[in-house]
Every structure is written in C-alpha cells, then in structure tokens.
Scaffold this motif. Structure first.
Motif, PDB file in Angstrom:
ATOM      1  N   GLU A  37      33.409  21.789 -35.785  1.00 46.16           N
ATOM      2  CA  GLU A  37      34.840  21.748 -35.462  1.00 46.16           C
ATOM      3  C   GLU A  37      35.094  22.173 -34.013  1.00 46.16           C
ATOM      4  OE1 GLU A  37      33.495  23.292 -38.072  1.00 46.16           O
ATOM      5  OE2 GLU A  37      34.073  21.851 -39.630  1.00 46.16           O
ATOM      6  N   GLN A  38      34.424  23.228 -33.583  1.00 47.62           N
ATOM      7  CA  GLN A  38      34.577  23.675 -32.196  1.00 47.62           C
ATOM      8  C   GLN A  38      34.047  22.628 -31.217  1.00 47.62           C
ATOM      9  OE1 GLN A  38      32.401  27.345 -32.603  1.00 47.62           O
ATOM     10  NE2 GLN A  38      34.278  28.601 -32.640  1.00 47.62           N
ATOM     11  N   ALA A  39      32.905  22.028 -31.558  1.00 44.49           N
ATOM     12  CA  ALA A  39      32.332  20.999 -30.690  1.00 44.49           C
ATOM     13  C   ALA A  39      33.281  19.816 -30.553  1.00 44.49           C
ATOM     14  CB  ALA A  39      30.984  20.542 -31.239  1.00 44.49           C
ATOM     15  N   GLY A  40      33.916  19.429 -31.658  1.00 47.24           N
ATOM     16  CA  GLY A  40      34.882  18.334 -31.604  1.00 47.24           C
ATOM     17  C   GLY A  40      36.055  18.669 -30.708  1.00 47.24           C
ATOM     18  N   ALA A  41      36.526  19.914 -30.798  1.00 45.55           N
ATOM     19  CA  ALA A  41      37.641  20.337 -29.947  1.00 45.55           C
ATOM     20  C   ALA A  41      37.240  20.326 -28.478  1.00 45.55           C
ATOM     21  CB  ALA A  41      38.109  21.730 -30.369  1.00 45.55           C
ATOM     22  N   VAL A  42      36.037  20.808 -28.179  1.00 42.80           N
ATOM     23  CA  VAL A  42      35.556  20.835 -26.797  1.00 42.80           C
ATOM     24  C   VAL A  42      35.424  19.415 -26.252  1.00 42.80           C
ATOM     25  CG1 VAL A  42      33.538  21.350 -25.369  1.00 42.80           C
ATOM     26  CG2 VAL A  42      34.427  23.079 -26.940  1.00 42.80           C
ATOM     27  N   ARG A  43      34.925  18.500 -27.074  1.00 39.46           N
ATOM     28  CA  ARG A  43      34.793  17.105 -26.629  1.00 39.46           C
ATOM     29  C   ARG A  43      36.143  16.485 -26.295  1.00 39.46           C
ATOM     30  NH1 ARG A  43      30.579  16.976 -30.874  1.00 39.46           N
ATOM     31  NH2 ARG A  43      28.549  16.756 -29.816  1.00 39.46           N
ATOM     32  N   GLN A  44      37.178  16.986 -26.941  1.00 38.37           N
ATOM     33  CA  GLN A  44      38.537  16.509 -26.662  1.00 38.37           C
ATOM     34  C   GLN A  44      39.202  17.266 -25.513  1.00 38.37           C
ATOM     35  OE1 GLN A  44      40.648  16.801 -30.385  1.00 38.37           O
ATOM     36  NE2 GLN A  44      39.228  15.424 -31.457  1.00 38.37           N
ATOM     37  N   GLY A  45      38.468  18.242 -24.939  1.00 37.67           N
ATOM     38  CA  GLY A  45      39.003  18.994 -23.814  1.00 37.67           C
ATOM     39  C   GLY A  45      39.944  20.110 -24.199  1.00 37.67           C
ATOM     40  N   ARG A  46      39.962  20.465 -25.474  1.00 36.43           N
ATOM     41  CA  ARG A  46      40.870  21.517 -25.925  1.00 36.43           C
ATOM     42  C   ARG A  46      40.289  22.904 -25.647  1.00 36.43           C
ATOM     43  NH1 ARG A  46      41.003  19.199 -31.730  1.00 36.43           N
ATOM     44  NH2 ARG A  46      41.545  21.361 -32.297  1.00 36.43           N
ATOM     45  N   VAL A  47      41.176  23.894 -25.540  1.00 30.15           N
ATOM     46  CA  VAL A  47      40.779  25.274 -25.277  1.00 30.15           C
ATOM     47  C   VAL A  47      40.464  25.965 -26.599  1.00 30.15           C
ATOM     48  CG1 VAL A  47      41.503  27.500 -24.338  1.00 30.15           C
ATOM     49  CG2 VAL A  47      42.185  25.375 -23.193  1.00 30.15           C
ATOM     50  N   LEU A  48      39.313  26.651 -26.649  1.00 29.15           N
ATOM     51  CA  LEU A  48      38.959  27.460 -27.809  1.00 29.15           C
ATOM     52  C   LEU A  48      39.355  28.907 -27.542  1.00 29.15           C
ATOM     53  CD1 LEU A  48      35.341  26.166 -28.616  1.00 29.15           C
ATOM     54  CD2 LEU A  48      37.532  25.324 -29.522  1.00 29.15           C
ATOM     55  N   THR A  49      39.855  29.578 -28.555  1.00 31.85           N
ATOM     56  CA  THR A  49      40.268  30.978 -28.401  1.00 31.85           C
ATOM     57  C   THR A  49      39.477  31.867 -29.359  1.00 31.85           C
ATOM     58  OG1 THR A  49      42.050  30.709 -30.021  1.00 31.85           O
ATOM     59  CG2 THR A  49      42.588  30.316 -27.692  1.00 31.85           C
ATOM     60  N   GLY A  50      39.483  33.162 -29.039  1.00 34.43           N
ATOM     61  CA  GLY A  50      38.853  34.131 -29.920  1.00 34.43           C
ATOM     62  C   GLY A  50      37.333  34.119 -29.899  1.00 34.43           C
ATOM     63  N   MET A  51      36.726  33.685 -28.795  1.00 35.54           N
ATOM     64  CA  MET A  51      35.264  33.639 -28.708  1.00 35.54           C
ATOM     65  C   MET A  51      34.725  35.017 -28.325  1.00 35.54           C
ATOM     66  SD  MET A  51      34.589  30.541 -29.557  1.00 35.54           S
ATOM     67  CE  MET A  51      32.906  30.204 -29.035  1.00 35.54           C
ATOM     68  N   PRO A  52      33.806  35.566 -29.123  1.00 34.07           N
ATOM     69  CA  PRO A  52      33.319  36.941 -28.885  1.00 34.07           C
ATOM     70  C   PRO A  52      32.169  36.998 -27.886  1.00 34.07           C
ATOM     71  CG  PRO A  52      32.351  36.080 -30.890  1.00 34.07           C
ATOM     72  CD  PRO A  52      33.246  34.983 -30.355  1.00 34.07           C
ATOM     73  N   HIS A  53      32.414  36.550 -26.674  1.00 34.34           N
ATOM     74  CA  HIS A  53      31.378  36.548 -25.644  1.00 34.34           C
ATOM     75  C   HIS A  53      31.951  37.128 -24.350  1.00 34.34           C
ATOM     76  CE1 HIS A  53      30.122  33.405 -28.486  1.00 34.34           C
ATOM     77  NE2 HIS A  53      28.890  33.648 -28.099  1.00 34.34           N
ATOM     78  N   GLU A  54      31.056  37.558 -23.482  1.00 34.95           N
ATOM     79  CA  GLU A  54      31.487  38.027 -22.167  1.00 34.95           C
ATOM     80  C   GLU A  54      31.934  36.852 -21.311  1.00 34.95           C
ATOM     81  OE1 GLU A  54      28.378  40.243 -20.348  1.00 34.95           O
ATOM     82  OE2 GLU A  54      28.356  41.827 -21.876  1.00 34.95           O
ATOM     83  N   ASP A  55      32.785  37.147 -20.330  1.00 33.94           N
ATOM     84  CA  ASP A  55      33.220  36.108 -19.402  1.00 33.94           C
ATOM     85  C   ASP A  55      32.016  35.519 -18.668  1.00 33.94           C
ATOM     86  OD1 ASP A  55      35.732  36.807 -20.203  1.00 33.94           O
ATOM     87  OD2 ASP A  55      36.409  37.559 -18.251  1.00 33.94           O
ATOM     88  N   GLY A  56      32.106  34.227 -18.370  1.00 31.84           N
ATOM     89  CA  GLY A  56      31.033  33.593 -17.607  1.00 31.84           C
ATOM     90  C   GLY A  56      30.899  32.130 -17.937  1.00 31.84           C
ATOM     91  N   LEU A  57      29.905  31.502 -17.291  1.00 36.71           N
ATOM     92  CA  LEU A  57      29.608  30.086 -17.496  1.00 36.71           C
ATOM     93  C   LEU A  57      28.545  29.954 -18.581  1.00 36.71           C
ATOM     94  CD1 LEU A  57      30.218  27.197 -16.323  1.00 36.71           C
ATOM     95  CD2 LEU A  57      28.182  27.512 -14.892  1.00 36.71           C
ATOM     96  N   TYR A  58      28.774  29.055 -19.525  1.00 36.29           N
ATOM     97  CA  TYR A  58      27.856  28.833 -20.638  1.00 36.29           C
ATOM     98  C   TYR A  58      27.625  27.339 -20.821  1.00 36.29           C
ATOM     99  CZ  TYR A  58      28.816  33.668 -22.151  1.00 36.29           C
ATOM    100  OH  TYR A  58      28.945  35.033 -22.221  1.00 36.29           O
ATOM    101  N   CYS A  59      26.551  27.031 -21.556  1.00 37.84           N
ATOM    102  CA  CYS A  59      26.363  25.666 -22.039  1.00 37.84           C
ATOM    103  C   CYS A  59      26.609  25.691 -23.535  1.00 37.84           C
ATOM    104  CB  CYS A  59      24.957  25.151 -21.744  1.00 37.84           C
ATOM    105  SG  CYS A  59      24.744  23.414 -22.226  1.00 37.84           S
ATOM    106  N   GLY A  60      27.624  24.944 -23.974  1.00 40.66           N
ATOM    107  CA  GLY A  60      27.951  24.902 -25.384  1.00 40.66           C
ATOM    108  C   GLY A  60      27.094  23.886 -26.114  1.00 40.66           C
ATOM    109  N   PHE A  61      26.488  24.310 -27.215  1.00 42.60           N
ATOM    110  CA  PHE A  61      25.622  23.451 -28.010  1.00 42.60           C
ATOM    111  C   PHE A  61      26.185  23.276 -29.417  1.00 42.60           C
ATOM    112  CE2 PHE A  61      22.649  24.611 -24.752  1.00 42.60           C
ATOM    113  CZ  PHE A  61      21.693  23.596 -24.715  1.00 42.60           C
ATOM    114  N   GLU A  62      26.073  22.073 -29.936  1.00 44.98           N
ATOM    115  CA  GLU A  62      26.255  21.829 -31.362  1.00 44.98           C
ATOM    116  C   GLU A  62      24.870  21.559 -31.930  1.00 44.98           C
ATOM    117  OE1 GLU A  62      28.465  18.878 -34.589  1.00 44.98           O
ATOM    118  OE2 GLU A  62      28.491  18.380 -32.456  1.00 44.98           O
TER     119      GLU A  62
END
Length: 301
Positions: free
Chosen positions: A248-273
C-alpha cells in the motif's frame, strides 16, 4: 527491459562517448534495439583508464548522483617537463632540472589534502562563454581559467622512481582535476611535471571489482547473458539506507503521495517493496516525499 549498471574498465585511447556507444552497439546486437536508455556517470579522457559507470534504463535517473560522487584515482607524474595539456598528449611548455626525492614528495602532500583551490587545465571540458575550454585552446585562444574550490579527502604516495617519477592515489570530490593536482604538486616541489598515467579506480560505490573489460562487453553482444555483466539499479545506491514499504505504501509512493508517521530519522532513503526499488525518498519529520521514482514494473520483460 534492462535496468541497472554496466561498469566498464575503460581502456586507454577510448573516449567516454565511444565507450557508451560500444554499450549501445552491444545492446542492439543482443536484440534490445534502441528501446534501452543509456547514460554514463562521469567522463574519462581518452588518455585515462578505469571505472566508467554506464547506466541502463531506470538507472539513468541516478547518473546525476554518480557525477556528484567522490572518486579515487591513481596517477603518475614525471618530473622535469610540463606540457600545455598537462599530460603526454601536449607539447612541452616548461622544463626544470630539479628532481625531488620521495621524502620531499611525501612532505608536500599535506598542502593538497582537504579543501583546496585549483585552476582547471586549459585543455578541459569546462565551458567558457558557451565554448569548451579545450576547443578554445586548440584554436589558439588564450583564456584565463578561474580558480575553483574542491576537496581532496586523501592523498598518498604509492611508488617513487628517480627516473620515472612518482605515483600517487587520490580520493577527491566532484570537480577535481587530477592533471591540475599533479601540476601543482610538481610546482610545490620546485619543478614541473606531466601526468603519464591516470586511472580511475573507484567512482561512487563502484570499484574495479565491479568492472568488466570491453572484451567481456562484446561477449554479451555475441550472445552471453546480460546478467553476467549487469549490476542491479540499487547497486548505485549502496551509500543510501533502505526503507521497507508495504504494498500500500509503495503504491502511494508511485503515485507521488506523501507518507506520514514513518518511524525513521530524517534523511535520504531508497524505498523498497520487497526486493524492488520503488523510489529515492526524503524523510523529514516522519513524512516521506518522493525525490526520484523508478518505474520497474517491466523489469521481468
């Protein structure tokens, strides 16, 4: 469709554009036609050899990051002559009888480590008023090259020979000209110098252990499996932490939508499904925004 990296060990005498053309030719011969996008992550002069990352398909979206990445070079300097190109291709414009010792060469390296200012070679690809510097130089136009700030993260003497000169290894930032570095080291030693060997041994996350020869590339064009020479797209992101996304998150990211409530530190990441890279994302205040998306739905085609 092919997505990923071919890391060429570019030989002497071949320009970066020619090397990319060789990749395209082998892709055509292997039946990929013109449907695969191809780009490279950092120019190498014909008189330089070594690591040339060539991106295919969606990996071409990362060539800008590769251009910005730090690089490591081995280079040899022969003391006593300086050419107008600062390498063996040019004509001699200065000579000196001074020959430094290995101890003297080691002693000056600290001056060239860290943030430094350097003047690029006149024979370089820098643009001046819309013209390449090397084109102006070849036309006999004298142009004052402006100093620029670069960073040398590490610089060491590898070998020294009284007759042949010195071989150094340098880990440098984007925009550093090794020929200028060699010129300035020689001048600091009270002499002049010319680069006789220049080899890139690392570019970003890629080193010689990842590299293939042109002969190996040509085997692919004659029918060898692409998997033997192709690294995955994410190989160019080894310096970026991964973040796992649900379908579900991957689908939202592919649509360019913003995800909220992610428990990670600020920074650049590579999102994987699963094992599939979805996008480069920036996480700020527990919100994920897309920096660069990857369309890998056809990766198995």
């Amino acid at each position: 469709m092919a997505h990923g990296w071919i890391i060429l060990d570019k030989p002497l005498g071949l320009g970066s554009t020619q090397a990319v053309a060789a990749v395209k030719r082998n892709l055509r011969e292997a039946g990929y036609g013109k449907k695969v996008k191809v780009g490279h992550g950092g120019t190498l002069d014909p008189l330089a050899s070594g690591i040339l990352p060539v991106a295919l398909g969606e990996a071409t979206k990362l060539t800008g990051r590769m251009l910005d990445a730090s690089k490591i070079y081995e280079f040899s300097v022969r003391f006593g002559e300086e050419t107008d190109t600062l390498d063996l291709e040019g004509k001699v414009i200065a000579t000196s009888e001074v020959r430094p010792t290995a101890e003297q060469a080691k002693a000056v390296l600290e001056r060239f480590t860290g943030p430094i200012e350097q003047v690029p070679p006149m024979y370089s690809a820098l643009k001046i008023d819309g013209e390449r510097a090397y084109d102006l130089a070849r036309a006999g136009v004298e142009v004052e090259m402006k100093s620029r700030s670069v960073t040398v993260f590490d610089l060491a003497l590898l070998r020294f020979d009284e007759a042949e000169g010195a071989t150094f290894v340098a880990h440098v930032s984007k925009g550093t000209y090794i020929r200028s570095l060699a010129r300035d080291i020689a001048r600091a030693l009270g002499t002049c110098g010319t680069v006789t060997l220049l080899r890139r041994i690392k570019a970003g996350p890629f080193d010689l252990s990842h590299a293939i020869s042109l002969d190996k590339l040509n085997e692919f064009g004659k029918g060898a499996p692409l998997e033997q020479i192709l690294l995955p797209l994410e190989a160019g992101l080894d310096d970026i932490p991964a973040i796992d996304l649900t379908p579900e998150q991957a689908g939202a990211v592919r649509q360019g939508r913003v995800l909220t409530g992610m428990p990670h530190e600020d920074g650049l990441y590579c999102g994987f499904e699963g094992a599939t890279p979805v996008a480069l994302v920036q996480l700020t205040d527990h919100e994920v925004r897309v920096v660069r998306g990857f369309n890998l739905s056809d990766v198995a085609e």
